[in-house]
Design a protein around this motif. Structure first.
Motif: not given
Length: 331
Positions: A2-3, A8-13, A275-281, A309-312
């Protein structure tokens, strides 16, 4: 599994968000950051920024004028505290979602390049006794620069314009808050999303009228966010041929929330971080550094970290958990 899908969803966004963002020329533009001062070099710019980062008056409104506000049931507008060459940017608009005869107000500061305001968020809080004001930050919504495809004048490789734009956002927010106080609102809170959390945090640090600040996806150093973040690669590409991260930190030191932690940690201000633990932004280490500095200064922020993630963060189920936590905090 799932993660991996969520990442991948965050990266596409993030890739969709790159559309229209191109590297630009590095520009100092010191006159925008420090009007009326003669600054001829990057070294002088950094020295002046160092002083601004400890100056409690740097984010004060240049001119005060309460008679300039125009308001009806759904909107309030007023001249910006700072005038720029973009005419549209010089009028501030805030959408009002009212909540009956209550005395609590929430000012929301959106994320960078937000395509529109969020009526769902406004409705969510207004149904709980809070009148919501969704303010347009510089170069967004009604304030957009004609012909621009994104808010490149708000955050860019133009060092002086970025300082000016963030300062303009802070001063405009403070101007609106002062008007709300005059209108009879007794408790005024701010909520910021991503770049909006820097603006909301700076306002909370400098304005005693703010009782609560809920900061979504916030970090300390704006320079570090731009240098390491997934959404700002084009800005880093524009900057790195001219300076390094240490130099950018100095140039944008007034915009670093860690330089204002003593004001943010004042006992009468309630702080919340989501906050988001998987944030890449906004990398988690930037958020953790800010929270650590706040606690060392005596602050006791509420912190919610979610495994997304940031977007999710804006998707189910995360946005539900975030909304409920923010509602509990603000109500």
């Amino acid at each position: 599994m799932y993660f991996n899908w969520l990442d991948r969803w965050d990266e596409q966004r993030a890739r969709r968000g790159e559309e229209g963002k191109e590297p630009t020329a590095f520009i100092l533009d010191a006159e925008r950051a420090f009007p009326g001062e003669k600054i001829d070099s990057f070294r002088e710019f950094c020295a002046r920024a160092d002083r601004a980062s400890t100056d409690p008056t740097f984010f004060d409104e240049p001119h005060r004028g309460d008679h300039e506000f125009e308001a009806d049931e759904n909107w309030v507008k007023f001249p910006s505290a700072i005038s720029t060459e973009v005419t549209e940017n010089n009028i501030v608009w805030a959408k009002i979602t009212r909540s009956g005869p209550f005395d609590r107000a929430l000012v929301i500061f959106h994320h960078w390049n937000a395509p529109a305001r969020n009526p769902q968020i406004a409705s969510f809080f207004s149904k709980r006794g809070i009148t919501v004001f969704e303010i347009a930050m510089p170069y967004h919504f009604e304030r957009s620069r004609p012909g621009s495809v994104h808010a490149d004048y708000m955050l860019s490789a133009n060092l002086g314009r970025t300082v000016e734009a963030v300062k303009q956002a802070v001063c405009d927010g403070r101007k609106l808050i002062r008007w709300l106080k005059c209108e009879g609102f007794q408790e005024i809170s701010v909520l910021g999303l991503s770049l909006g959390s820097w603006v909301a945090g700076l306002i909370a640090a400098h304005d005693a009228n703010v009782a609560k600040a809920s900061l979504f996806l916030a970090g300390g150093s704006l320079a570090d966010m731009v240098w390491t973040g997934r959404a700002t690669r084009s800005i880093r590409e524009s900057l790195e041929a001219e300076l390094d991260l240490t130099e950018l930190r100095r140039a944008w030191s007034p915009l670093n929330l860690e330089n204002h932690v003593r004001r943010l940690a004042r006992p009468e201000l309630d702080l919340q971080f989501i906050l988001a633990k998987r944030d890449t932004v906004v990398l988690p280490k930037l958020s953790e550094g800010l929270i650590r500095s706040l606690r060392e200064a005596g602050g006791q922020p509420q912190v919610l970290k979610m495994n997304c993630g940031h977007y999710s963060l804006g998707t189910l189920p995360y946005i539900i958990f975030a909304g409920l936590k923010a509602r509990e905090f603000l109500s």
